[in-house]
Design an enzyme around this catalytic site. Structure first.
Site, mmCIF file in Angstrom:
data_model
loop_
_atom_site.group_PDB
_atom_site.id
_atom_site.type_symbol
_atom_site.label_atom_id
_atom_site.label_comp_id
_atom_site.label_asym_id
_atom_site.label_seq_id
_atom_site.Cartn_x
_atom_site.Cartn_y
_atom_site.Cartn_z
ATOM 1 C CG ASP A 179 73.225 3.201 73.301
ATOM 2 O OD1 ASP A 179 74.353 2.860 73.733
ATOM 3 O OD2 ASP A 179 72.866 4.386 73.218
ATOM 4 N N GLY A 234 69.442 15.421 70.599
ATOM 5 C CA GLY A 234 68.980 16.784 70.796
ATOM 6 C C GLY A 234 68.565 17.008 72.236
ATOM 7 C CG LEU A 268 63.859 17.297 81.775
ATOM 8 C CD1 LEU A 268 62.965 16.116 81.415
ATOM 9 C CD2 LEU A 268 63.820 17.557 83.274
ATOM 10 N N GLY A 269 68.092 17.959 79.864
ATOM 11 C CA GLY A 269 69.406 17.496 79.432
ATOM 12 C C GLY A 269 69.502 17.536 77.925
ATOM 13 C CD GLU A 270 71.625 19.921 73.511
ATOM 14 O OE1 GLU A 270 71.694 20.131 72.289
ATOM 15 O OE2 GLU A 270 71.648 20.833 74.369
ATOM 16 N N GLY A 271 71.462 15.221 74.498
ATOM 17 C CA GLY A 271 72.340 14.175 73.992
ATOM 18 C C GLY A 271 72.599 14.394 72.526
ATOM 19 N N GLY A 272 73.109 13.344 71.842
ATOM 20 C CA GLY A 272 73.402 13.463 70.423
ATOM 21 C C GLY A 272 72.147 13.678 69.600
ATOM 22 C CB VAL A 323 65.262 15.756 76.961
ATOM 23 C CG1 VAL A 323 63.974 15.179 77.559
ATOM 24 C CG2 VAL A 323 65.872 14.765 75.976
#
Length: 344
Positions: free
Chosen positions: A157, A44, A38-42, A46
């Protein structure tokens, strides 16, 4: 070996969540297939998954490259396990096996608010009434965190990518990795490590490291104005305005609120509703935290259209013709950073 077992026992006790086996997570995500990502952030990547009983889930993995990710993982599991509200994303469980740290959430089919809000095509799904309901839901979730949950939580945040939308476009606040607990009677604390996202941090937090429930109120105000206007706070580099706050302030104080409406939303039932929401947003982003309302006040302003609303003072991070109130070059521009939870 004993140390590793003790760590796992402590984590299991801390989370108070159902523990999923690594094999079950693998099966649910088809071995973390790229198709399901589905995506990726800082934190890790998803992944979307489906349990054997048919329930769809979102699987959030801790990246091994995340320096303080274990603390963020513990922070999120401990906090969300204790929070229950319809406008907070629901954590279903976690997996702590094979050196993996994995969170399992309810799946949100309409993804995040920013996926729709800032896309010229997808934003058409967000009509005026839908946007009002989203603002109301976020306000209720934040009120719960500040006032009615067992723990007083400062999110730190709040931004469109951390607002998830369910099948009915109802909002749910997510990502509590940067959140902090404060004591029942406390409303403010400080930190030497500034975390958060540029454009949503209050001036006292970005510059001095002071955070409070009013820091979240500031972030909510930015978010509210973005939802109403349909533009990012930082999307003004080629204009005379420093940011959305400056742009909205100038038009609002000159009685030109109608010019702020996102053309894709359709017209509100009355111009007074639009002006009222902009007024609320500007109250939330005032430079001084003392001047900002609490979320109790904000929810009252939103739910009671006849409640009198104060006139806001100028917002933070604005540029007037002769004055710069806050030099944003002194502010942190961290898009994704991590904090360690400290109970106070």
């Amino acid at each position: 070996m004993n140390s590793e077992n003790n760590t796992k026992k402590r984590e299991k006790k801390d989370t108070e969540l159902p523990l999923f086996s690594y094999e079950s997570v693998l099966a649910a995500t088809n071995n973390f297939s790229a198709v399901n990502k589905l995506g990726e952030g800082g934190f890790g990547p998803v992944y979307k998954g489906k349990l054997l009983r048919g329930q769809e889930i979102a699987v959030k993995m801790l990246s091994k490259r995340s320096g303080q990710g274990i603390e963020e993982f513990r922070n999120e599991t401990i906090l969300i396990a204790k929070l229950q509200h319809k406008n907070l994303v629901r954590l279903l469980g976690c997996c702590i096996e094979r050196d993996e740290k994995i969170l399992i959430y309810e799946y949100m089919p309409n993804k995040s608010l920013d996926f729709h809000l800032f896309d010229p095509i997808k934003k058409k799904m967000l009509g005026w009434e839908t946007r009002i309901h989203i603002i109301e839901g976020i306000a209720q979730g934040l009120l719960y965190l500040h006032q009615y949950s067992r723990l007083r939580i400062i999110h730190r945040d709040l931004k469109p990518s951390n607002i998830l939308l369910d099948s009915e476009m109802k909002p749910k606040i997510s990502d509590f990795g940067m959140a902090r607990i404060v004591g029942g009677n406390e409303t403010q604390a400080n930190t030497k490590r500034i975390v958060g996202t540029y454009g949503y941090m209050s001036p006292e937090y970005a510059i001095k490291g002071l955070y409070s429930i009013k820091s979240d109120v500031f972030s909510f105000g930015v978010l509210l104005l973005e939802i109403v206007i349909g533009r990012k706070n930082t999307d003004f580099s080629n204009s005379d305005s420093l940011n959305l706050l400056s742009y909205v302030w100038e038009l609002w104080r000159n009685g030109q609120s109608l010019e702020l409406t996102d053309s894709t939303t359709g017209n509100p039932s009355s111009t007074s509703i639009l002006s009222r929401f902009i007024n609320i947003g500007l109250l939330c982003v005032q430079e001084s935290s003392i001047d900002r309302p609490t979320m109790v006040d904000v929810v009252s302003f939103i739910s009671n259209e006849y409640a009198p609303i104060p006139i806001p003072k100028p917002p933070a991070f604005r540029i007037d013709r002769n004055t710069t109130v806050v030099n944003v070059e002194n502010c942190s521009r961290n898009n994704i950073t991590v904090s360690i939870m400290e109970a106070r």
